[in-house]
Design a protein around this motif. Structure first.
Motif, PDB file in Angstrom:
ATOM      1  N   SER A   1      -6.368   0.192 -10.652  1.00 47.65           N
ATOM      2  CA  SER A   1      -7.792   0.351 -10.046  1.00 47.65           C
ATOM      3  C   SER A   1      -8.667  -0.718 -10.569  1.00 47.65           C
ATOM      4  O   SER A   1      -9.430  -1.089  -9.776  1.00 47.65           O
ATOM      5  CB  SER A   1      -8.200   1.866 -10.804  1.00 47.65           C
ATOM      6  OG  SER A   1      -9.352   2.179 -10.049  1.00 47.65           O
TER       7      SER A   1
ATOM      8  N   SER B   1      -7.827  -3.713  -8.358  1.00 43.37           N
ATOM      9  CA  SER B   1      -8.424  -3.694  -7.109  1.00 43.37           C
ATOM     10  C   SER B   1      -9.762  -3.767  -6.863  1.00 43.37           C
ATOM     11  O   SER B   1     -10.565  -4.514  -6.015  1.00 43.37           O
ATOM     12  CB  SER B   1      -7.532  -2.589  -6.363  1.00 43.37           C
ATOM     13  OG  SER B   1      -8.272  -1.246  -6.988  1.00 43.37           O
TER      14      SER B   1
ATOM     15  N   TYR C   1      -2.514  -8.365  -7.506  1.00 41.53           N
ATOM     16  CA  TYR C   1      -4.049  -8.629  -7.260  1.00 41.53           C
ATOM     17  C   TYR C   1      -4.323  -9.806  -8.151  1.00 41.53           C
ATOM     18  O   TYR C   1      -5.561 -10.474  -7.427  1.00 41.53           O
ATOM     19  CB  TYR C   1      -4.710  -7.381  -7.841  1.00 41.53           C
ATOM     20  CG  TYR C   1      -4.822  -5.949  -6.899  1.00 41.53           C
ATOM     21  CD1 TYR C   1      -5.613  -6.129  -5.688  1.00 41.53           C
ATOM     22  CD2 TYR C   1      -4.098  -5.135  -7.209  1.00 41.53           C
ATOM     23  CE1 TYR C   1      -5.559  -5.024  -4.890  1.00 41.53           C
ATOM     24  CE2 TYR C   1      -4.131  -3.925  -6.296  1.00 41.53           C
ATOM     25  CZ  TYR C   1      -4.811  -3.993  -5.309  1.00 41.53           C
ATOM     26  OH  TYR C   1      -4.937  -3.074  -4.408  1.00 41.53           O
TER      27      TYR C   1
ATOM     28  N   TYR D   1       0.970  -1.184   0.050  1.00 44.66           N
ATOM     29  CA  TYR D   1      -0.140   0.031   0.025  1.00 44.66           C
ATOM     30  C   TYR D   1       0.764   1.287  -0.241  1.00 44.66           C
ATOM     31  O   TYR D   1       0.478   2.240  -0.542  1.00 44.66           O
ATOM     32  CB  TYR D   1      -1.030  -0.023   1.271  1.00 44.66           C
ATOM     33  CG  TYR D   1      -2.050  -1.075   1.050  1.00 44.66           C
ATOM     34  CD1 TYR D   1      -2.917  -0.845   0.139  1.00 44.66           C
ATOM     35  CD2 TYR D   1      -2.094  -2.110   1.935  1.00 44.66           C
ATOM     36  CE1 TYR D   1      -3.903  -1.844  -0.058  1.00 44.66           C
ATOM     37  CE2 TYR D   1      -3.220  -2.883   1.998  1.00 44.66           C
ATOM     38  CZ  TYR D   1      -4.145  -2.988   0.806  1.00 44.66           C
ATOM     39  OH  TYR D   1      -5.035  -3.944   0.369  1.00 44.66           O
TER      40      TYR D   1
ATOM     41  N   TYR E   1     -12.402  -6.481  -4.896  1.00 41.37           N
ATOM     42  CA  TYR E   1     -13.186  -6.082  -4.041  1.00 41.37           C
ATOM     43  C   TYR E   1     -14.763  -6.700  -4.545  1.00 41.37           C
ATOM     44  O   TYR E   1     -15.493  -6.942  -3.526  1.00 41.37           O
ATOM     45  CB  TYR E   1     -13.289  -4.616  -4.044  1.00 41.37           C
ATOM     46  CG  TYR E   1     -14.579  -3.955  -3.178  1.00 41.37           C
ATOM     47  CD1 TYR E   1     -14.498  -3.837  -1.830  1.00 41.37           C
ATOM     48  CD2 TYR E   1     -15.494  -3.266  -3.750  1.00 41.37           C
ATOM     49  CE1 TYR E   1     -15.654  -3.566  -0.973  1.00 41.37           C
ATOM     50  CE2 TYR E   1     -16.574  -2.886  -3.049  1.00 41.37           C
ATOM     51  CZ  TYR E   1     -16.511  -2.636  -1.616  1.00 41.37           C
ATOM     52  OH  TYR E   1     -17.656  -2.414  -0.964  1.00 41.37           O
TER      53      TYR E   1
ATOM     54  N   GLU F   1       1.853   1.478  -3.648  1.00 36.98           N
ATOM     55  CA  GLU F   1       0.705   1.794  -4.391  1.00 36.98           C
ATOM     56  C   GLU F   1       0.258   3.255  -4.242  1.00 36.98           C
ATOM     57  O   GLU F   1       0.103   3.840  -5.348  1.00 36.98           O
ATOM     58  CB  GLU F   1      -0.739   0.941  -4.089  1.00 36.98           C
ATOM     59  CG  GLU F   1      -1.733   1.195  -5.012  1.00 36.98           C
ATOM     60  CD  GLU F   1      -3.025   0.253  -4.655  1.00 36.98           C
ATOM     61  OE1 GLU F   1      -4.083   0.483  -5.396  1.00 36.98           O
ATOM     62  OE2 GLU F   1      -2.831  -0.671  -3.966  1.00 36.98           O
TER      63      GLU F   1
END
Length: 264
Positions: A214, A217, A253, A87, A221, A90
């Motif tokens: 994006s 991720s 991911y 993180y 999610y 990122e």
């Protein structure tokens, strides 16, 4: 101190902590974790908390004089502090922070930038690119948490992006707006998932790294909350595209998505 909520589907609640986990985490970060942090993790290793606010002297998107917090991460990789370095990279945050709560746009963290023990607690605002000190210790931080029953968090669930707006951003190749739209649509329960999943597949091959990160991720999610369960063919194509990506952040991911698919 009673802090944890009793939620059966708490994704931040990790397996019970043991001494080896603590030692390995401290060796991994080369720091001494706060005693009070370890104490609450011995009761439960991370999870949702019974509080939702912490007072501040600065304005945030949550309120004029407080920040929102609904969970504290425990020691572990998935949804734990061992994901920290990913993180930091990122979101381009400084080394020396150990993130304990947040959503990407803002974080609460131990600040080890100038120490190896007894860190201050800071608030990282990635939108404004600012870091604010919240407390001189984790003990002080815990003592000031409170429950504000009159407020709900201000976030993407309150924002909307229309299909037309999204298509316009893609046509204009406006990277910032594309990334923001992906994040908003992924977290908005009214999104047309069939249409959105096809947009994710299209954008998974975009030339810009931030767009593809994006996409990856958001795919993870949506899988975690079950929104893609009826779109298995698109999920398969998304996974293959993300898995084949040469970018390290996107590829990270791919493994998380693989693990999530294994639980379905």
């Amino acid at each position: 101190m009673k802090i944890w909520r009793n939620e059966p589907d708490d994704m931040y609640k990790l397996r019970d902590l043991n001494e080896t986990d603590i030692k390995q985490a401290e060796q991994f970060f080369s720091v001494k974790l706060p005693k009070e942090y370890i104490d609450i993790l011995r009761v439960q290793n991370g999870g949702l908390i019974i509080y939702n606010a912490f007072p501040t002297t600065f304005e945030t998107s949550w309120d004029d004089d407080s920040i929102y917090i609904d969970h504290i991460m425990g020691i572990g990789k998935k949804y734990g502090i061992l994901e920290n370095n990913h993180y930091l990279n990122e979101w381009d945050m400084p080394k020396g922070l150990i993130l304990i709560s947040g959503d990407g746009h803002s974080w609460i963290a131990f600040d080890y930038r100038n120490t190896k023990k007894n860190p201050e607690i800071v608030y990282v605002d990635n939108e404004e690119e600012k870091i604010f000190t919240l407390a001189s210790s984790f003990k002080e931080f815990l003592s000031k948490l409170y429950l504000d029953e009159d407020k709900t968090p201000t976030g993407y669930e309150d924002l909307t992006v229309s299909k037309e707006e999204m298509e316009k951003h893609i046509k204009e190749n406006n990277i910032e707006n594309i990334v923001e739209s992906i994040d908003i649509l992924a977290q908005n329960l009214s999104t047309d998932i069939e249409w959105f999943s096809k947009k994710l597949l299209e954008l998974s091959k975009h030339e810009n790294n931030d767009v593809r990160v994006s996409v990856a991720s958001s795919t993870l999610y949506l899988l975690q909350i079950g929104e893609l369960d009826e779109n298995q063919e698109v999920v398969k194509q998304l996974f293959m595209s993300i898995k084949a990506d040469a970018n390290d952040d996107v590829n990270y991911y791919a493994q998380e998505i693989k693990d999530e698919l294994a639980t379905k």
